[in-house]
Scaffold this active site. Structure first.
Site, short mmCIF file in Angstrom:
data_model
loop_
_atom_site.label_atom_id
_atom_site.label_comp_id
_atom_site.label_asym_id
_atom_site.label_seq_id
_atom_site.Cartn_x
_atom_site.Cartn_y
_atom_site.Cartn_z
N TYR A 94 -4.72 3.97 6.08
CA TYR A 94 -5.26 2.97 7.01
C TYR A 94 -6.59 3.43 7.60
O TYR A 94 -7.46 2.62 7.90
CB TYR A 94 -4.26 2.70 8.14
CG TYR A 94 -3.07 1.89 7.70
CD1 TYR A 94 -3.25 0.60 7.20
CD2 TYR A 94 -1.79 2.40 7.76
CE1 TYR A 94 -2.16 -0.16 6.78
CE2 TYR A 94 -0.70 1.65 7.35
CZ TYR A 94 -0.89 0.37 6.86
OH TYR A 94 0.19 -0.37 6.46
N LYS A 121 0.84 -1.18 0.00
CA LYS A 121 0.00 0.00 0.00
C LYS A 121 0.88 1.24 0.00
O LYS A 121 2.01 1.12 0.50
CB LYS A 121 -0.96 0.03 1.19
CG LYS A 121 -0.38 -0.26 2.58
CD LYS A 121 0.80 0.46 3.14
CE LYS A 121 0.79 1.93 3.32
NZ LYS A 121 2.07 2.44 3.93
#
Ligand code: NAD
Length: 381
Positions: free
Chosen positions: A233, A149
């Protein structure tokens, strides 16, 4: 290499697939779930089939500190090679992890991995701005891909990555380790089953004080500041809890306190995600403070994870009291789950389409912040 069951295209990350993916993730990892995954892995590897071989691309801090050690604990895959700019570093890894030196490649030799049956999965762990090129070249070598990510620096790069993997008939997943963490799975379950009533509000922050890592403040390699690095996140947790993609965003960048450091990317940013049905999530992310939590409030109570996004030490508290949830090796579960997807043909709960959805949100956040906090619609897939 083990090919997964053929499929025409990685499905667009619709609400229905989202809910199914989350339920699958929960079924695999939460509660009696470790048992479900263990049974699936036992079935997938019965007959003594070898473990799938993973090649780590990029031997920086995350590979060194988490993924290499995590691969020692996996049941269905193992570290079988590396892609690195430093032959010396590769040789040190080969000695430490016991794979042959022939399985060390330079970035300009990725295509040569095609002929190597030891490698089933390439795990891209390079700076964000290189994820698209490295994923596309890995797919071109016929290997399944886990990409760290954030998936890429733009939605269009995400689309190109998804298309390249679909064309090569390889699976693509994003390194979203928290989808396999039982603290987050419990929050998702509580939200889904309305333990605290209907969701009324979500909020979260992921911030850390940046000092050393150079590429993270170079826009071409990072794509942005803390939002790309860790704010993602909060986005991920909010989409999971709301079981949806937000429809609109408002955002603002905070004034810089260290402009000499953050002259290409934001130092701190705040945003609000509006989900269908009226629930909103307020998020923030900074490179100048240490803080991380995620809170889901309902009309009958709340559930909070704090700290929420680290590799361990997560804690869940609710309006009814604290919960005791043992820690897990997040990365090992994540990699075992992907290997099991390849072996059984099951879709990963963290597919490229999810990384693409999150990138669409990030683009909307940056657009809103650049446009004085204007309300911006999130681009649909
Ligand atoms: P890092 O700087 O420690 O390592 C990056 C690696 O990429 C190094 O080995 C470096 O040599 C290599 N590299 C290849 N080409 C490069 C180039 N042109 N410029 C700079 N480096 C180059 O970074 P990291 O912390 O290991 O992060 C790597 C990726 O992993 C990032 O995408 C990051 O977002 C992701 N990450 C994910 C998590 C997680 O919890 N999932 C945690 C940390 C990092």
């Amino acid at each position: 290499m083990t090919k997964h069951a053929p499929r025409s295209h990685e499905p667009v990350h619709s609400r229905r697939t989202f809910v199914r993916n989350m339920a699958l993730g929960a079924a695999l990892v939460g509660g009696g779930a470790a048992r479900a995954l263990a049974a699936e892995l036992a079935e997938a590897t019965k007959g003594g089939e070898r473990k799938l071989g993973v090649a780590l691309m990029g031997l920086g801090l995350y590979s060194r500190g988490q993924l290499g050690p995590g691969l020692r604990l996996t049941k269905t895959c193992r570290l079988a090679g590396v892609i690195t700019g430093s032959r010396e570093k590769g040789e040190a890894w080969s000695r430490e992890y016991g794979f042959p030196e022939k399985n060390i490649w330079n970035y300009d030799r990725i295509h040569e991995i095609a002929g190597n049956p030891d490698i089933d999965i390439i795990y891209v762990v390079t700076p964000n701005g290189l994820h698209a090129e490295h994923t596309i070249r890995s797919a071109g070598a016929g290997k399944h891909v886990i990409c760290e990510k954030p998936m890429a620096n733009s939605v269009s790069d995400c689309d190109a990555m998804i298309a390249a993997c679909a064309k090569a008939n390889v699976m693509l997943s994003i390194g979203y380790r928290l989808a396999f963490d039982p603290h987050h799975i419990e929050l998702d379950r509580a939200a889904r089953e309305k333990d605290f009533g209907a969701l009324t509000r979500l909020s979260g922050e992921d911030s850390w004080r940046f000092t050393t890592r150079a590429w993270r403040i170079e826009k071409a390699l990072s794509g942005g500041g803390p939002l790309m690095d860790v704010g993602i996140y909060v986005i991920q947790a909010a989409c999971r809890a709301a079981m949806a993609q937000p429809v609109a965003i408002t955002a603002r960048e905070l004034p810089k306190t260290r402009p000499e450091l953050f002259n290409e990317v934001e130092e701190a940013i705040e945003w609000t995600m509006e989900f269908p049905g009226g629930v909103a999530c307020r998020g923030s992310s900074s490179y100048s403070r240490n803080n991380n939590f995620f809170l889901a409030e309902g009309d009958k109570g709340w559930i909070r994870i704090e700290p929420a996004f680290g590799y361990g030490g997560l804690e869940v508290t609710t309006s009814r009291g604290p919960l005791s949830i043992p820690p897990v090796p997040q990365q090992s579960l994540q990699m075992d789950d992907f290997a099991s997807c390849i072996l059984t043909g099951r879709q990963t709960p963290v597919p490229g389409s999810m990384g693409r959805d999150h990138m669409a949100i990030i683009e909307a956040i940056y657009r809103s912040a650049a446009d004085g906090g204007r309300r911006v619609l999130v681009q649909r897939a």
